[in-house]
Design an enzyme around this catalytic site. Structure first.
Site, PDB file in Angstrom:
ATOM      1  CE1 TYR A  46      -3.321   2.896   0.609  1.00 19.84           C
ATOM      2  CE2 TYR A  46      -2.056   3.368   2.593  1.00 19.84           C
ATOM      3  CZ  TYR A  46      -3.027   3.729   1.678  1.00 19.84           C
ATOM      4  OH  TYR A  46      -3.684   4.932   1.820  1.00 19.84           O
ATOM      5  CE  LYS A 100      -2.604   7.016  -1.388  1.00 17.68           C
ATOM      6  NZ  LYS A 100      -3.826   7.385  -2.128  1.00 17.68           N
TER       7      LYS A 100
END
Length: 336
Positions: free
Chosen positions: A144, A148
Protein backbone atom coordinates in the site's frame (compact mmCIF):
# COMPACT_ATOMS: atom_id res chain seq x y z
CA UNK A 1 -15.50 32.72 -13.80
CA UNK A 2 -17.67 30.15 -12.04
CA UNK A 3 -15.88 27.28 -10.31
CA UNK A 4 -16.71 23.60 -10.56
CA UNK A 5 -15.24 21.33 -7.90
CA UNK A 6 -14.47 17.80 -9.11
CA UNK A 7 -14.11 15.11 -6.42
CA UNK A 8 -13.08 11.52 -7.18
CA UNK A 9 -14.13 8.86 -4.70
CA UNK A 10 -17.24 10.92 -4.01
CA UNK A 11 -18.95 8.33 -1.80
CA UNK A 12 -15.84 7.30 0.13
CA UNK A 13 -15.24 8.28 3.75
CA UNK A 14 -13.06 11.28 2.93
CA UNK A 15 -14.53 12.07 -0.49
CA UNK A 16 -18.11 12.28 0.79
CA UNK A 17 -17.01 14.48 3.69
CA UNK A 18 -15.26 16.86 1.28
CA UNK A 19 -18.36 16.91 -0.93
CA UNK A 20 -20.56 17.70 2.06
CA UNK A 21 -18.34 20.58 3.19
CA UNK A 22 -18.26 22.11 -0.29
CA UNK A 23 -22.04 21.83 -0.61
CA UNK A 24 -22.47 23.56 2.75
CA UNK A 25 -20.45 26.44 1.32
CA UNK A 26 -22.76 26.64 -1.68
CA UNK A 27 -20.18 25.42 -4.20
CA UNK A 28 -20.89 23.71 -7.51
CA UNK A 29 -19.78 20.08 -7.06
CA UNK A 30 -19.44 17.05 -9.34
CA UNK A 31 -18.44 13.70 -7.81
CA UNK A 32 -17.02 10.59 -9.48
CA UNK A 33 -18.36 7.30 -8.12
CA UNK A 34 -18.17 3.65 -9.10
CA UNK A 35 -21.33 2.15 -10.65
CA UNK A 36 -21.90 -0.08 -7.61
CA UNK A 37 -20.95 2.49 -4.97
CA UNK A 38 -23.37 2.80 -2.07
CA UNK A 39 -23.66 5.66 0.35
CA UNK A 40 -25.64 8.77 1.22
CA UNK A 41 -25.70 11.29 -1.60
CA UNK A 42 -25.78 15.06 -1.13
CA UNK A 43 -28.61 16.99 -2.73
CA UNK A 44 -27.49 19.31 -5.48
CA UNK A 45 -24.37 17.30 -6.33
CA UNK A 46 -23.90 15.86 -9.81
CA UNK A 47 -22.78 12.25 -9.42
CA UNK A 48 -21.02 10.71 -12.41
CA UNK A 49 -20.39 6.98 -12.66
CA UNK A 50 -16.92 6.06 -13.85
CA UNK A 51 -13.66 4.39 -12.94
CA UNK A 52 -10.23 6.01 -12.60
CA UNK A 53 -8.72 2.93 -14.27
CA UNK A 54 -10.83 3.52 -17.40
CA UNK A 55 -9.82 6.72 -19.20
CA UNK A 56 -12.85 6.82 -21.46
CA UNK A 57 -15.25 6.62 -18.52
CA UNK A 58 -13.74 9.86 -17.13
CA UNK A 59 -14.89 12.04 -20.05
CA UNK A 60 -18.32 12.96 -18.56
CA UNK A 61 -16.66 13.71 -15.23
CA UNK A 62 -14.29 16.26 -16.77
CA UNK A 63 -16.90 17.79 -19.07
CA UNK A 64 -16.45 21.56 -18.98
CA UNK A 65 -19.19 24.10 -19.68
CA UNK A 66 -16.96 27.12 -19.26
CA UNK A 67 -16.24 26.71 -15.54
CA UNK A 68 -12.85 26.76 -13.84
CA UNK A 69 -12.14 23.18 -12.80
CA UNK A 70 -10.74 22.51 -9.32
CA UNK A 71 -10.01 18.83 -8.71
CA UNK A 72 -9.47 16.76 -5.54
CA UNK A 73 -8.40 13.16 -6.18
CA UNK A 74 -9.34 10.99 -3.20
CA UNK A 75 -10.23 7.75 -4.98
CA UNK A 76 -7.96 4.87 -4.04
CA UNK A 77 -7.68 1.48 -2.40
CA UNK A 78 -6.43 1.00 1.16
CA UNK A 79 -4.80 -2.28 2.11
CA UNK A 80 -3.31 -3.64 5.33
CA UNK A 81 -2.23 -6.88 3.67
CA UNK A 82 1.43 -7.87 3.39
CA UNK A 83 1.07 -8.60 -0.30
CA UNK A 84 -0.45 -6.27 -2.84
CA UNK A 85 -2.94 -7.01 -5.59
CA UNK A 86 -3.17 -5.97 -9.22
CA UNK A 87 -6.18 -3.81 -8.33
CA UNK A 88 -4.16 -1.94 -5.68
CA UNK A 89 -1.57 -0.83 -8.21
CA UNK A 90 -4.09 -0.26 -11.01
CA UNK A 91 -6.31 1.99 -8.91
CA UNK A 92 -3.71 3.84 -6.86
CA UNK A 93 -1.02 4.30 -9.49
CA UNK A 94 -2.48 3.82 -12.97
CA UNK A 95 -5.70 5.48 -11.84
CA UNK A 96 -3.79 8.51 -10.57
CA UNK A 97 -1.90 8.72 -13.87
CA UNK A 98 -5.22 8.75 -15.73
CA UNK A 99 -6.51 11.54 -13.49
CA UNK A 100 -3.33 13.56 -14.04
CA UNK A 101 -3.50 13.08 -17.81
CA UNK A 102 -7.15 14.10 -17.88
CA UNK A 103 -6.48 17.11 -15.65
CA UNK A 104 -3.88 18.36 -18.12
CA UNK A 105 -6.05 17.57 -21.14
CA UNK A 106 -9.11 19.37 -19.80
CA UNK A 107 -7.26 22.35 -18.40
CA UNK A 108 -7.89 21.78 -14.70
CA UNK A 109 -6.95 24.97 -12.86
CA UNK A 110 -5.67 23.15 -9.78
CA UNK A 111 -5.38 19.58 -8.48
CA UNK A 112 -4.83 18.24 -4.97
CA UNK A 113 -3.90 14.58 -4.64
CA UNK A 114 -4.73 12.77 -1.40
CA UNK A 115 -1.77 10.51 -0.69
CA UNK A 116 -0.84 9.05 2.73
CA UNK A 117 1.82 9.45 5.40
CA UNK A 118 2.76 5.87 4.47
CA UNK A 119 4.34 7.33 1.32
CA UNK A 120 6.95 9.15 3.45
CA UNK A 121 10.16 7.13 3.93
CA UNK A 122 10.87 6.16 7.51
CA UNK A 123 14.12 7.30 9.07
CA UNK A 124 15.64 5.54 12.05
CA UNK A 125 17.34 8.70 13.24
CA UNK A 126 14.21 10.87 13.15
CA UNK A 127 11.34 10.49 15.63
CA UNK A 128 9.03 13.00 13.93
CA UNK A 129 8.65 12.82 10.16
CA UNK A 130 8.02 15.87 7.99
CA UNK A 131 7.19 16.43 4.33
CA UNK A 132 9.65 15.35 1.61
CA UNK A 133 10.42 16.81 -1.82
CA UNK A 134 9.72 13.63 -3.79
CA UNK A 135 8.59 10.04 -3.31
CA UNK A 136 9.81 6.59 -4.22
CA UNK A 137 8.19 3.16 -3.78
CA UNK A 138 11.66 1.74 -3.14
CA UNK A 139 12.05 3.71 0.09
CA UNK A 140 8.91 2.53 1.89
CA UNK A 141 7.64 -0.79 3.22
CA UNK A 142 4.38 -2.51 2.34
CA UNK A 143 2.52 -2.66 -0.97
CA UNK A 144 0.00 0.00 0.00
CA UNK A 145 2.77 2.42 0.95
CA UNK A 146 4.62 1.65 -2.28
CA UNK A 147 1.52 2.31 -4.38
CA UNK A 148 0.89 5.68 -2.70
CA UNK A 149 4.55 6.66 -3.01
CA UNK A 150 4.58 5.75 -6.70
CA UNK A 151 1.39 7.76 -7.29
CA UNK A 152 2.80 10.73 -5.37
CA UNK A 153 5.92 10.62 -7.55
CA UNK A 154 3.72 10.85 -10.64
CA UNK A 155 2.06 13.94 -9.18
CA UNK A 156 5.43 15.59 -8.56
CA UNK A 157 6.46 14.78 -12.12
CA UNK A 158 3.27 16.47 -13.35
CA UNK A 159 4.32 19.64 -11.55
CA UNK A 160 7.42 19.75 -13.73
CA UNK A 161 5.16 19.39 -16.78
CA UNK A 162 3.18 22.46 -15.78
CA UNK A 163 0.25 21.06 -13.74
CA UNK A 164 -0.70 23.22 -10.75
CA UNK A 165 -0.91 20.56 -8.07
CA UNK A 166 -0.16 19.80 -4.43
CA UNK A 167 -0.25 16.69 -2.25
CA UNK A 168 -1.85 16.13 1.14
CA UNK A 169 -0.77 13.22 3.33
CA UNK A 170 -3.31 12.16 5.98
CA UNK A 171 -2.45 9.79 8.81
CA UNK A 172 -4.97 7.17 10.04
CA UNK A 173 -8.41 8.59 9.30
CA UNK A 174 -11.19 8.10 11.83
CA UNK A 175 -14.56 9.68 12.54
CA UNK A 176 -18.22 9.68 11.47
CA UNK A 177 -19.61 9.32 7.98
CA UNK A 178 -18.08 6.00 6.86
CA UNK A 179 -20.17 3.14 5.45
CA UNK A 180 -17.82 0.37 6.51
CA UNK A 181 -14.67 0.47 4.37
CA UNK A 182 -12.43 2.15 6.95
CA UNK A 183 -10.46 -0.33 9.10
CA UNK A 184 -10.67 1.88 12.20
CA UNK A 185 -14.43 2.15 11.75
CA UNK A 186 -14.49 -1.64 11.45
CA UNK A 187 -12.69 -1.86 14.80
CA UNK A 188 -15.32 0.41 16.37
CA UNK A 189 -18.20 -1.55 14.83
CA UNK A 190 -16.82 -4.83 16.18
CA UNK A 191 -16.45 -3.26 19.61
CA UNK A 192 -20.04 -1.97 19.61
CA UNK A 193 -21.39 -5.36 18.47
CA UNK A 194 -19.35 -7.22 21.14
CA UNK A 195 -17.43 -9.00 18.37
CA UNK A 196 -13.99 -7.70 19.38
CA UNK A 197 -12.36 -10.23 21.73
CA UNK A 198 -9.44 -7.96 22.63
CA UNK A 199 -7.21 -5.18 21.43
CA UNK A 200 -3.46 -5.05 20.93
CA UNK A 201 -0.77 -2.88 22.42
CA UNK A 202 0.66 -0.21 20.18
CA UNK A 203 -0.83 2.76 18.41
CA UNK A 204 -0.70 5.16 15.50
CA UNK A 205 -1.28 8.77 14.54
CA UNK A 206 -5.01 9.24 13.99
CA UNK A 207 -6.94 12.19 12.60
CA UNK A 208 -10.59 13.15 12.17
CA UNK A 209 -11.97 12.78 8.64
CA UNK A 210 -13.62 16.22 8.93
CA UNK A 211 -10.28 17.85 9.69
CA UNK A 212 -8.62 16.08 6.76
CA UNK A 213 -11.47 17.23 4.50
CA UNK A 214 -11.07 20.82 5.66
CA UNK A 215 -7.28 20.64 5.29
CA UNK A 216 -7.60 19.22 1.78
CA UNK A 217 -9.95 22.01 0.68
CA UNK A 218 -7.56 24.58 2.16
CA UNK A 219 -4.68 22.96 0.28
CA UNK A 220 -6.70 23.27 -2.93
CA UNK A 221 -7.33 26.95 -2.34
CA UNK A 222 -4.19 28.10 -0.54
CA UNK A 223 -1.54 25.43 -1.07
CA UNK A 224 1.56 26.09 -3.09
CA UNK A 225 2.22 24.25 -6.34
CA UNK A 226 4.66 21.36 -5.88
CA UNK A 227 4.31 21.31 -2.10
CA UNK A 228 3.14 18.52 0.19
CA UNK A 229 1.24 18.94 3.45
CA UNK A 230 0.94 16.35 6.21
CA UNK A 231 -2.58 16.25 7.67
CA UNK A 232 -1.98 14.30 10.86
CA UNK A 233 -3.71 14.38 14.24
CA UNK A 234 -2.20 12.91 17.37
CA UNK A 235 -0.59 9.65 18.41
CA UNK A 236 -3.18 7.36 20.02
CA UNK A 237 -2.75 3.86 21.39
CA UNK A 238 -5.32 1.17 20.65
CA UNK A 239 -5.91 0.97 24.40
CA UNK A 240 -6.78 4.68 24.49
CA UNK A 241 -8.97 4.29 21.42
CA UNK A 242 -10.93 1.47 23.05
CA UNK A 243 -11.23 3.51 26.25
CA UNK A 244 -12.79 6.37 24.26
CA UNK A 245 -15.18 3.90 22.61
CA UNK A 246 -16.18 2.50 25.99
CA UNK A 247 -16.81 5.98 27.41
CA UNK A 248 -18.90 6.96 24.39
CA UNK A 249 -20.97 3.77 24.30
CA UNK A 250 -21.23 2.74 27.95
CA UNK A 251 -19.64 -0.62 27.20
CA UNK A 252 -16.79 -2.24 29.10
CA UNK A 253 -13.21 -1.64 28.05
CA UNK A 254 -11.28 -4.40 26.28
CA UNK A 255 -7.93 -5.74 27.35
CA UNK A 256 -4.97 -5.46 25.00
CA UNK A 257 -2.42 -8.19 24.32
CA UNK A 258 1.24 -7.67 23.37
CA UNK A 259 1.89 -7.21 19.67
CA UNK A 260 4.36 -10.10 19.61
CA UNK A 261 1.52 -12.40 20.67
CA UNK A 262 -0.87 -10.95 18.11
CA UNK A 263 1.80 -11.39 15.41
CA UNK A 264 2.13 -15.03 16.35
CA UNK A 265 -1.54 -15.64 15.69
CA UNK A 266 -2.04 -13.18 12.80
CA UNK A 267 -1.68 -15.88 10.07
CA UNK A 268 -4.53 -17.81 11.68
CA UNK A 269 -6.68 -14.66 11.93
CA UNK A 270 -6.10 -13.95 8.23
CA UNK A 271 -6.88 -17.52 7.19
CA UNK A 272 -10.06 -17.52 9.28
CA UNK A 273 -11.16 -14.22 7.77
CA UNK A 274 -10.50 -15.56 4.27
CA UNK A 275 -12.51 -18.68 5.06
CA UNK A 276 -15.43 -16.57 6.27
CA UNK A 277 -15.00 -14.18 3.31
CA UNK A 278 -14.46 -11.23 5.63
CA UNK A 279 -11.69 -8.69 5.90
CA UNK A 280 -9.15 -9.37 8.71
CA UNK A 281 -8.93 -6.64 11.32
CA UNK A 282 -5.28 -7.24 12.14
CA UNK A 283 -2.60 -8.46 9.77
CA UNK A 284 1.15 -8.78 10.14
CA UNK A 285 1.58 -5.52 8.20
CA UNK A 286 -0.96 -3.58 10.29
CA UNK A 287 0.60 -4.89 13.50
CA UNK A 288 4.02 -3.73 12.28
CA UNK A 289 2.50 -0.29 11.74
CA UNK A 290 1.00 -0.25 15.24
CA UNK A 291 4.32 -1.00 16.91
CA UNK A 292 6.08 1.76 14.98
CA UNK A 293 6.91 4.80 17.12
CA UNK A 294 6.92 7.22 14.16
CA UNK A 295 5.25 10.57 14.66
CA UNK A 296 4.16 13.02 11.96
CA UNK A 297 4.39 16.79 12.13
CA UNK A 298 1.51 18.85 10.71
CA UNK A 299 3.29 22.13 11.51
CA UNK A 300 3.61 23.05 7.83
CA UNK A 301 -0.12 22.61 7.22
CA UNK A 302 -0.91 24.56 10.38
CA UNK A 303 1.29 27.49 9.37
CA UNK A 304 0.42 27.73 5.67
CA UNK A 305 -3.11 26.32 5.56
CA UNK A 306 -4.47 27.17 8.99
CA UNK A 307 -4.91 23.45 9.69
CA UNK A 308 -5.97 22.57 13.26
CA UNK A 309 -7.07 19.00 14.07
CA UNK A 310 -9.49 18.32 16.93
CA UNK A 311 -9.00 16.01 19.91
CA UNK A 312 -9.40 12.39 18.81
CA UNK A 313 -11.74 11.60 21.72
CA UNK A 314 -14.31 13.90 20.07
CA UNK A 315 -13.86 11.97 16.81
CA UNK A 316 -14.50 8.64 18.53
CA UNK A 317 -17.57 9.98 20.32
CA UNK A 318 -19.07 11.21 17.05
CA UNK A 319 -18.14 7.98 15.24
CA UNK A 320 -19.84 5.85 17.90
CA UNK A 321 -22.97 8.02 17.71
CA UNK A 322 -22.98 7.77 13.90
CA UNK A 323 -22.73 3.97 13.94
CA UNK A 324 -25.29 3.53 16.73
CA UNK A 325 -27.95 5.66 15.03
CA UNK A 326 -28.41 3.05 12.31
CA UNK A 327 -27.91 -0.68 12.89
CA UNK A 328 -27.54 -1.20 9.14
CA UNK A 329 -24.27 0.76 9.26
CA UNK A 330 -22.96 -1.65 11.89
CA UNK A 331 -23.99 -4.58 9.70
CA UNK A 332 -22.14 -3.11 6.71
CA UNK A 333 -19.02 -2.49 8.78
CA UNK A 334 -19.07 -5.99 10.18
CA UNK A 335 -19.43 -7.54 6.72
CA UNK A 336 -16.12 -6.18 5.42
Amino acid sequence: MKRLYLITGGLGHLGSTIVSKLVQRGENVRALILPKDKGERCAGVEYIEGNVTDKQSLTPFFRNNGEELFLIHTAGLISIQDKGTKDLWRVNVEGTKNIIDAAMEYGVRRLVYVSSVHAIPERKDVAVLKEVDDYSPYLVKGEYAKSKAAASHLVMEAVRKGLNTSIVLPSGIIGPGDNGRNHLVQLCAMFLKNKLPMGVNGGYDMVDVRDVAEGTIKALENGKCGESYILSGSSVTIKELLRYMAAASGKKEKKCVPIWLAKMFSPFFELDAKRRKKRPLFTRYSLMTLEDNTRFSHDKASVYLGYSPRDISESVKDMVAYLKKDNSLLAISMAH
